[in-house]
Design an enzyme around this catalytic site. Structure first.
Site, PDB file in Angstrom:
ATOM      1  CE  LYS A 201      -4.359   1.043   0.252  1.00  0.00           C
ATOM      2  NZ  LYS A 201      -5.530   0.263  -0.252  1.00  0.00           N
TER       3      LYS A 201
HETATM    4  P1  NAD Z   1     -14.250   7.762  -2.682  1.00  0.00           P
HETATM    5  O1  NAD Z   1     -13.597   8.958  -2.396  1.00  0.00           O
HETATM    6  O2  NAD Z   1     -14.876   7.727  -4.106  1.00  0.00           O
HETATM    7  O3  NAD Z   1     -15.645   7.833  -1.719  1.00  0.00           O
HETATM    8  C1  NAD Z   1     -15.713   7.914  -0.457  1.00  0.00           C
HETATM    9  C2  NAD Z   1     -16.921   8.313   0.099  1.00  0.00           C
HETATM   10  O4  NAD Z   1     -17.104   8.179   1.646  1.00  0.00           O
HETATM   11  C3  NAD Z   1     -17.289   9.636  -0.270  1.00  0.00           C
HETATM   12  O5  NAD Z   1     -18.873   9.959  -0.785  1.00  0.00           O
HETATM   13  C4  NAD Z   1     -17.277  10.560   1.215  1.00  0.00           C
HETATM   14  O6  NAD Z   1     -17.923  11.648   1.148  1.00  0.00           O
HETATM   15  C5  NAD Z   1     -17.592   9.482   2.066  1.00  0.00           C
HETATM   16  N1  NAD Z   1     -17.218   9.844   3.398  1.00  0.00           N
HETATM   17  C6  NAD Z   1     -15.879   9.868   3.616  1.00  0.00           C
HETATM   18  N2  NAD Z   1     -15.791  10.168   4.959  1.00  0.00           N
HETATM   19  C7  NAD Z   1     -17.157   9.782   5.573  1.00  0.00           C
HETATM   20  C8  NAD Z   1     -17.667  10.043   6.917  1.00  0.00           C
HETATM   21  N3  NAD Z   1     -16.838  10.198   7.787  1.00  0.00           N
HETATM   22  N4  NAD Z   1     -19.121   9.472   6.847  1.00  0.00           N
HETATM   23  C9  NAD Z   1     -19.937   9.236   5.878  1.00  0.00           C
HETATM   24  N5  NAD Z   1     -19.054   9.214   4.630  1.00  0.00           N
HETATM   25  C10 NAD Z   1     -17.918   9.556   4.383  1.00  0.00           C
HETATM   26  O7  NAD Z   1     -13.632   6.674  -2.091  1.00  0.00           O
HETATM   27  P2  NAD Z   1     -14.245   4.798  -2.541  1.00  0.00           P
HETATM   28  O8  NAD Z   1     -13.213   4.456  -3.829  1.00  0.00           O
HETATM   29  O9  NAD Z   1     -15.399   4.821  -2.804  1.00  0.00           O
HETATM   30  O10 NAD Z   1     -13.468   4.216  -1.701  1.00  0.00           O
HETATM   31  C11 NAD Z   1     -14.349   3.923  -0.243  1.00  0.00           C
HETATM   32  C12 NAD Z   1     -13.479   2.784   0.633  1.00  0.00           C
HETATM   33  O11 NAD Z   1     -13.501   1.806  -0.225  1.00  0.00           O
HETATM   34  C13 NAD Z   1     -12.332   3.145   1.054  1.00  0.00           C
HETATM   35  O12 NAD Z   1     -12.040   2.577   2.305  1.00  0.00           O
HETATM   36  C14 NAD Z   1     -11.384   2.390   0.100  1.00  0.00           C
HETATM   37  O13 NAD Z   1     -10.015   2.097   0.622  1.00  0.00           O
HETATM   38  C15 NAD Z   1     -12.235   1.055   0.020  1.00  0.00           C
HETATM   39  N6  NAD Z   1     -12.158   0.494  -1.240  1.00  0.00           N
HETATM   40  C16 NAD Z   1     -12.111   1.257  -2.392  1.00  0.00           C
HETATM   41  C17 NAD Z   1     -11.633   0.408  -3.669  1.00  0.00           C
HETATM   42  C18 NAD Z   1     -11.894   0.929  -5.047  1.00  0.00           C
HETATM   43  O14 NAD Z   1     -11.588   0.188  -5.912  1.00  0.00           O
HETATM   44  N7  NAD Z   1     -12.292   2.455  -5.177  1.00  0.00           N
HETATM   45  C19 NAD Z   1     -11.170  -0.837  -3.576  1.00  0.00           C
HETATM   46  C20 NAD Z   1     -11.241  -1.465  -2.200  1.00  0.00           C
HETATM   47  C21 NAD Z   1     -11.390  -0.649  -1.228  1.00  0.00           C
END
Ligand code: NAD
Length: 415
Positions: free
Chosen positions: A105
């Site tokens: 990471k």
């Molecule tokens: P993103 O930045 O597109 O979306 C994150 C969302 O969470 C946004 O809507 C933001 O406003 C919201 N958010 C942030 N803090 C918050 C809070 N305290 N309360 C409520 N909502 C909150 O990110 P993403 O790509 O959707 O990733 C989200 C999670 O999934 C992360 O933990 C990331 O590590 C994990 N993840 C993502 C992927 C991927 O392919 N994008 C893969 C595996 C894991």
């Protein structure tokens, strides 16, 4: 959650799984420590002419099963501890999904919302330059994570290729399709969360068409999951983002809510719905709660108030070990992150294979392969849960840890 606690949580989860499979203590000791941790100071010429120095990290937790794999995160709160924990979770995730990878990471402590596009490009290229000796298609393959995207990956791929002297698309995944990205990657994590959600609903005897769901986080993962669940007939009664949430008893249309968020910057004040707080969303009476925001959403202080029957971890680490125990005692099924969000790294793997083999699949083929993989892994974990009589996280860790341990034992210790 306090930053300094997150690696301790990862270690605690490892310890519990180690006990469960009676892991060799020497291998346990090896796995407590990342194989390689890199910290770099990245100097950037800002648009105003001044130089600013950002802290960057890349942690390679373990590569016994193959090159390290894991995203790069741009966020003001990025710490070494967080990156170390996320790298370890990637080792378990790639092993559970049975991909030929280890775990890694990366992250840069910066506020991407305050950087111009050209500042972000210079930051990305310089960070890549500082990691040149450590990344590569056979060493460590970065991907997008919070606040990094396919453009970020394109800059990394271009910078790396400039130094190699030829195109190396396999150095990153999550690239634009025009330079070797795969169709369906952007949606893959949310799609995987959706496949798993439907499967667990069925196993719990709930018809997905009548299921009532709440979703925390409406970014890439949360939005795609919401859209596909809505198409399936689920009622999405509540959605939140970092500013707050909305509730509508009859369900919201994720497409319209997304349009509203694009216009206003938040899901709040969506016509026809009532504003709620993030805490209220987590405590709603519903069939399924999907956590798709950040770490530590459910913890010791709020887990006892949870009323969902199923929790799906779309985000990484959204449930602390304390919360896990509380939820288990309440008979709430928690589908752990390393399974639920494994669709992203699975399609990343397909992309890497395409890059190496110079072949291409259609989106339909990608989604079919993803579905097959997610269901196979879900079944493995479900069976292990019943066999060991533990929660799904412990079962998933047991499978993953055993695979990593087998690889370490087969390879032996050098010298
Ligand atoms: P993103 O930045 O597109 O979306 C994150 C969302 O969470 C946004 O809507 C933001 O406003 C919201 N958010 C942030 N803090 C918050 C809070 N305290 N309360 C409520 N909502 C909150 O990110 P993403 O790509 O959707 O990733 C989200 C999670 O999934 C992360 O933990 C990331 O590590 C994990 N993840 C993502 C992927 C991927 O392919 N994008 C893969 C595996 C894991």
């Amino acid at each position: 959650m306090k930053d300094e606690g997150i690696y301790l949580i990862a270690l605690q989860q490892l310890e519990e799984a180690a006990k469960l499979i009676r892991l060799d203590p020497d291998i346990h000791e090896m796995l407590k420590h990342p194989k390689r941790s890199i910290e770099v100071s990245v100097p950037i010429r800002m648009d105003n002419g001044n130089i600013k120095v950002f802290k960057g990290f890349r942690v390679q937790h373990n590569d016994a099963r193959g090159p390290c794999k894991g995203g790069i995160r741009y966020h003001p709160d990025v710490t070494f501890d967080e990156v170390k924990a996320l790298a370890m979770w990637m080792t378990w995730k790639t092993a559970l999904m049975d991909l030929p990878y280890g775990g890694g990471k990366g992250g840069v402590a910066c506020n991407p919302k305050k950087l111009s596009v050209s500042e972000k490009e210079r930051l990305t290229r310089r960070y890549t330059y500082m990691l040149l000796d450590f990344i590569g298609p056979d060493k460590d393959i970065p991907a997008p994570d919070v606040y990094t995207d396919e453009q970020t990956m394109a800059w990394i791929m271009d910078t790396y290729s400039m130094f190699e002297g030829f195109n190396v698309p396999g150095v990153v995944t999550g690239k634009p399709v025009s330079i070797g990205g795969i169709v369906g990657r952007k949606e893959a994590t949310g799609r995987g969360v959706f496949y798993i959600s439907v499967e667990v609903l069925k196993r719990k005897g709930i018809n997905p068409k009548n299921a009532v769901c709440a979703i925390q986080g409406f970014g890439n993962v949360g939005y795609v999951t919401a859209r596909l669940l809505h198409q399936e007939g689920c009622k999405i009664v509540a959605v939140s983002d970092s500013k707050g949430g909305v509730y509508r008893k009859d369900g919201v249309d994720p497409l319209k809510l997304h349009e509203h968020k694009m216009k206003t910057g938040t899901v709040m004040d969506f016509p026809g719905s009532k504003n709620i707080t993030n805490d209220e969303l987590l405590e709603l009476d519903c069939d399924m709660l999907i956590l798709a925001a950040m770490e530590g959403a459910l913890n010791r202080s709020n887990a006892a108030n949870t009323r969902a029957r199923i929790i799906i971890e779309g985000a990484n680490g959204p449930t602390t070990p304390d919360a896990d125990e509380i939820l288990y005692s309440k008979n709430i099924t928690v589908v752990p992150d390393i399974l639920a969000n494994g669709g992203g790294v699975t399609v990343s793997y397909f992309e890497w294979v395409q890059n190496i083999e110079r072949i291409f699949w259609t989106e339909q083929e990608v989604n079919l392969k993803l579905h097959e993989k997610m269901i196979k892994c879900f079944n493995d974990v479900w069976e292990m849960t019943n066999e060991l009589r533990v929660n799904m996280r412990k079962a998933a860790y047991a499978i993953a840890l055993k695979r990593v341990s087998d690889a370490i034992i087969s390879r032996g210790l050098f010298p």
